[in-house]
Design an enzyme around this catalytic site. Structure first.
Site, PDB file in Angstrom:
ATOM      1  CB  VAL A 150      -1.111  -0.125   1.173  1.00 45.39           C
ATOM      2  CG1 VAL A 150      -1.842   1.396   1.281  1.00 45.39           C
ATOM      3  CG2 VAL A 150      -1.897  -1.335   1.295  1.00 45.39           C
ATOM      4  CE1 TYR A 151       5.542   5.124   3.258  1.00 41.87           C
ATOM      5  CE2 TYR A 151       6.961   4.665   1.349  1.00 41.87           C
ATOM      6  CZ  TYR A 151       6.626   5.374   2.391  1.00 41.87           C
ATOM      7  OH  TYR A 151       7.555   6.501   2.814  1.00 41.87           O
ATOM      8  CE  LYS A 201      31.875   9.091  23.201  1.00 43.79           C
ATOM      9  NZ  LYS A 201      32.368   8.352  21.746  1.00 43.79           N
ATOM     10  NE  ARG A 227      32.855  16.954  16.776  1.00 42.90           N
ATOM     11  CZ  ARG A 227      34.237  17.050  16.713  1.00 42.90           C
ATOM     12  NH1 ARG A 227      34.894  16.592  15.694  1.00 42.90           N
ATOM     13  NH2 ARG A 227      34.650  17.557  17.647  1.00 42.90           N
ATOM     14  CB  CYS A 264      63.679  -0.955   2.727  1.00 43.81           C
ATOM     15  SG  CYS A 264      61.952  -0.436   2.247  1.00 43.81           S
ATOM     16  CB  CYS A 320      63.247   0.957  -1.869  1.00 42.70           C
ATOM     17  SG  CYS A 320      64.074   1.321  -0.274  1.00 42.70           S
TER      18      CYS A 320
HETATM   19  S1  IVH Z   1      26.941  14.832  23.152  1.00 41.96           S
HETATM   20  C1  IVH Z   1      29.004  18.811  23.574  1.00 41.96           C
HETATM   21  N1  IVH Z   1      25.733  12.434  23.333  1.00 41.96           N
HETATM   22  O1  IVH Z   1      30.618  11.069  20.735  1.00 41.96           O
HETATM   23  C2  IVH Z   1      28.266  17.798  23.533  1.00 41.96           C
HETATM   24  N2  IVH Z   1      27.572  12.619  22.005  1.00 41.96           N
HETATM   25  O2  IVH Z   1      33.319  11.537  21.881  1.00 41.96           O
HETATM   26  C3  IVH Z   1      28.995  16.481  22.700  1.00 41.96           C
HETATM   27  N3  IVH Z   1      28.265  10.799  20.657  1.00 41.96           N
HETATM   28  O3  IVH Z   1      31.507  13.844  18.936  1.00 41.96           O
HETATM   29  C4  IVH Z   1      28.393  15.430  22.143  1.00 41.96           C
HETATM   30  N4  IVH Z   1      26.679   9.461  21.220  1.00 41.96           N
HETATM   31  O4  IVH Z   1      29.864  12.234  17.905  1.00 41.96           O
HETATM   32  C5  IVH Z   1      26.664  13.052  22.759  1.00 41.96           C
HETATM   33  N5  IVH Z   1      24.450  10.496  23.405  1.00 41.96           N
HETATM   34  C6  IVH Z   1      25.614  11.081  23.059  1.00 41.96           C
HETATM   35  C7  IVH Z   1      26.375  10.585  22.026  1.00 41.96           C
HETATM   36  C8  IVH Z   1      27.575  11.387  21.431  1.00 41.96           C
HETATM   37  C9  IVH Z   1      27.817   9.555  20.604  1.00 41.96           C
HETATM   38  C10 IVH Z   1      29.457  10.946  20.088  1.00 41.96           C
HETATM   39  C11 IVH Z   1      29.402  12.200  19.251  1.00 41.96           C
HETATM   40  C12 IVH Z   1      30.820  13.422  19.741  1.00 41.96           C
HETATM   41  C13 IVH Z   1      31.627  11.977  20.620  1.00 41.96           C
HETATM   42  C14 IVH Z   1      32.487  12.355  21.515  1.00 41.96           C
END
Ligand code: IVH
Length: 677
Positions: free
Chosen positions: A37-38, A118, A139, A412, A415
């Site tokens: 459907v989508y 993280k 970034r 090496c 070389c």
């Molecule tokens: S906060 C100023 N939250 O970890 C705040 N970072 O080692 C900075 N990252 O560059 C980021 N999970 O790419 C934040 N829950 C999370 C994250 C996170 C992964 C990454 C991010 C950052 C790096 C720093």
């Protein structure tokens, strides 16, 4: 054909249905519509849009994949830098961090921590204007990234339009773009089949995918995104006073926010969360390498501010590096760009921290002797974050009979010249400057992203150019012809033309990038930038005394020594002349008055007063930077003050400066002023 109101309404309806279905499927993981459907509705929308192109809007679900691949990405400057995080590897370091931030405040307020996983991916920044996604950027180095909007739109969990009623006029959402582990493995399997180099980890794979020029390929890769920060124009979101609330708002806006977050009242709770996820993370479909701990309260965050690199109000508590046993199949050496010879163990492939590992570094010959590692040995290897896996231990009790002690080569492998090991150094080197490995490394470095950024010039092409004697030094790149390249294996006219064009384009790169590209030992891109600003032409750098190089803020003795020596080597002098003759500009264009041998004196005669907390610089650092550019810093505002360098939470100095009509500068404006020359 003119649009009828009925068609217009139909298009709007289709979009809404598709958007809702997509959200339910991708973000909520709770489908509300059959796939068939989508697809049908999607096609209906596509047909209508084709018939009435004026009805296409940037937030239409059909706009997730671009028609044409991009030819390159443009740089974008982030309004607010994307900071990185300080790491803590154990409870003591975590506790120290808590003591440190508390010491910075006069009274310890009530507080809570938000714990988030993280995610091992690549940070991106999304800009929404009036609720519509207008820009997505990588970034980059935190200050400047690349505009990758078209690629970002392919991520289905990123809303093209915010699903709240009165979106702020402008809002920036940041978070982690990542590849699910199964997709990551699939990509690497595909790359193995194609004979391409493998991505070392999901983070590299995500970053590489985001920088694909063809958004169709990005769409196939199934990138995903967790949102974790929200920045909006002042006043736009007065109700949001904490990280926890902002995560909830992000969710309402239609983002995928990691559900495994927790509000903790103390470090004891933080550690319990950390322990819980040490086991839990093994069952997650994406990779996590730690926990991010953030002070919840925005006011508190603001009070604490940032150091040069990190927020003081957050820290990453990392899981220890993972270790695994495997068997050594071979020991080889790798000759790098600087001639450094690194022994490496080639091992039976093993899973480590979510990735397949086959090689581990043995660092240098001392480490090899210390380990007494032999082909056939069972070893423990370890992988920690960025670092290439290393061999931690040899399990000698499992050593089969008949193994022999490994001897580092004396010549090496590339070389055949005799390797040397300078006294007091752990590194063995090939010192033949025309060694193909060194040349290969320098070309790859020259063409790399932060240097001259020559697309299409990677390892394979570098090897071809060297093997065919077309390039003996990087300056030779600038006299290559399409015909010469087109004759090389697997090249052809089209790619030869593209390469020659990319090389010609690289002549326009800025002096700091060129300086980095030269590969001077210890001069990374940050140092190259600092040096280029202080000595705005290669002539000035070449004539500078050791003392004046060392006096530059951020440049230490060792770096100064390395630069001072490099510019005096006859081959390097010739290289510079050849590059200049090829049309590269090894200087910043600047006003005629500033041609002295002195570092840039752009602030000469100007008096500054600093007030408030600066976003990244400490006050003494800002002072040093101003003084180095010829300015003066005083403690109080008077009519003689030329500028007020203004940070957050400024007090009476700001009021006084405003009264006297003294111009204000932000940290970024100051740095820009010094950089512009
Ligand atoms: S906060 C100023 N939250 O970890 C705040 N970072 O080692 C900075 N990252 O560059 C980021 N999970 O790419 C934040 N829950 C999370 C994250 C996170 C992964 C990454 C991010 C950052 C790096 C720093």
């Amino acid at each position: 054909m003119t649009v009828t109101p009925k068609n217009k309404q139909k298009v709007a309806q289709l979009r809404e249905q598709l958007q809702k279905a997509g959200y339910a499927y991708y973000v909520l993981d709770n489908p509300i519509m059959e796939d068939g459907v989508y697809d049908q509705l999607y096609r209906q929308l596509q047909d209508l849009e084709q018939e009435y192109p004026e009805l296409i809007t940037p937030d239409s679900p059909t706009q997730r994949v671009g028609d044409k691949p991009a030819s390159q990405f443009t740089s974008v400057k982030h309004n607010i830098p994307l900071y990185s995080l300080e790491n803590a590897f154990n409870s003591e370091e975590l506790a120290k961090w808590e003591t440190r931030w508390q010491r910075q405040l006069e009274d310890i307020p009530e507080f809570a921590y938000v714990c988030e996983l993280k995610i091992d991916g690549s940070a991106i920044a999304l800009t929404y204007e009036n609720g519509i996604l207008v820009r997505g950027a990588t970034r980059g180095d935190g200050v400047t990234g690349e505009e990758i909007t078209q690629n970002i739109k392919t991520i289905r969990t990123i809303p093209l339009k915010l699903s709240i009623d009165h979106p702020p006029s402008r809002v920036e959402v940041r978070g982690e773009a990542f590849l699910p582990l199964d997709v990551f493995e699939e990509i690497n399997q595909e790359r193995t089949r194609l004979g391409e180099t493998l991505f070392a980890n999901p983070r590299n794979a995500a970053a590489g995918t985001l920088r694909q020029l063809d958004s169709k390929i990005v769409a196939q890769r199934k990138l995903n995104f967790f949102a974790y920060t929200l920045h909006s124009d002042e006043g736009a979101n007065e109700d949001i006073k904490s990280q926890w609330q902002s995560l909830e708002l992000l969710q309402q806006m239609g983002f995928l926010v990691n559900p495994n977050r927790k509000l903790c009242q103390s470090l004891v709770e933080v550690e319990a969360y950390f322990q819980e996820w040490d086991t839990g993370r093994k069952n997650l479909p994406y990779m996590t390498d730690g926990v991010v701990v953030k002070l919840d309260d925005y006011q508190l965050q603001q009070k604490l501010g940032f150091t040069q690199k990190f927020p003081r109000w957050a820290i990453a508590l990392k899981y220890p590096a993972e270790e695994a046993p495997t068997i050594v199949r071979d020991i080889i050496v790798n000759v790098g760009r600087t001639g450094a010879v690194t022994p490496m163990a080639v091992m039976q492939p093993v899973q480590l921290a979510g990735t397949t590992v086959q090689r581990a570094t043995l660092h240098n010959s001392d480490r090899v002797s210390e380990l007494d590692i032999r082909v056939g040995d069972t070893v423990i290897i370890r992988k920690a974050g960025e670092i290439i896996p290393e061999v931690v231990k040899v399990l000698t009790e499992l050593r089969p009979s008949g193994t022999v002690t490994y001897q580092m080569p004396t010549i090496c492998p590339e070389c055949n010249s005799i390797l040397v090991r300078p006294k007091n150094e752990a590194v063995t080197r090939c010192v033949n400057s025309s060694c193909p490995a060194i040349l290969r490394g320098s070309i790859i470095h020259w063409a790399s992203r932060n240097a001259l950024d020559i697309r299409g010039l990677g390892e394979r092409v570098a090897i071809l150019l060297i093997e065919n004697n077309l390039v003996q030094s990087v300056d030779d790149l600038y006299s290559l012809t399409v015909k010469q390249i087109a004759n090389l294996e697997r090249m052809g006219t089209k790619s030869a033309e593209n390469l020659v064009r990319a090389i010609a384009e690289s002549k326009k790169q800025t002096y700091d990038r060129i300086l980095y590209g030269l590969g001077i030992r210890l001069v990374g891109s940050v140092n190259a930038n600092i040096l280029a600003k202080s000595f705005p032409s290669i002539e000035e750098l070449s004539q500078a005394s050791f003392e004046s190089i060392e006096a530059v803020y951020g440049i230490g003795e060792e770096i100064a020594q390395s630069v001072f020596e490099w510019v005096r080597v006859p081959e390097n002098i010739a290289l510079i002349q050849n590059l200049q003759a090829a049309g590269l500009e090894l200087s910043y264009s600047m006003p005629a008055s500033n041609t002295s041998n002195q570092p840039n004196q752009i602030l000469s005669g100007k008096t500054f007063v600093i007030t408030g907390t600066l976003p990244s610089l400490q006050r003494n650092e800002a002072k040093k930077i101003i003084e180095q550019a010829g300015g003066k810093v005083t403690g109080s505002i008077s009519k003689k003050t030329d500028y007020l360098l203004l940070g957050e939470n400024a007090g009476s100095k700001l009021t006084k400066a405003e009264k006297l009509g003294i111009p204000q500068l932000s940290e970024t404006e100051l740095l820009d002023l010094i950089a512009e020359k």
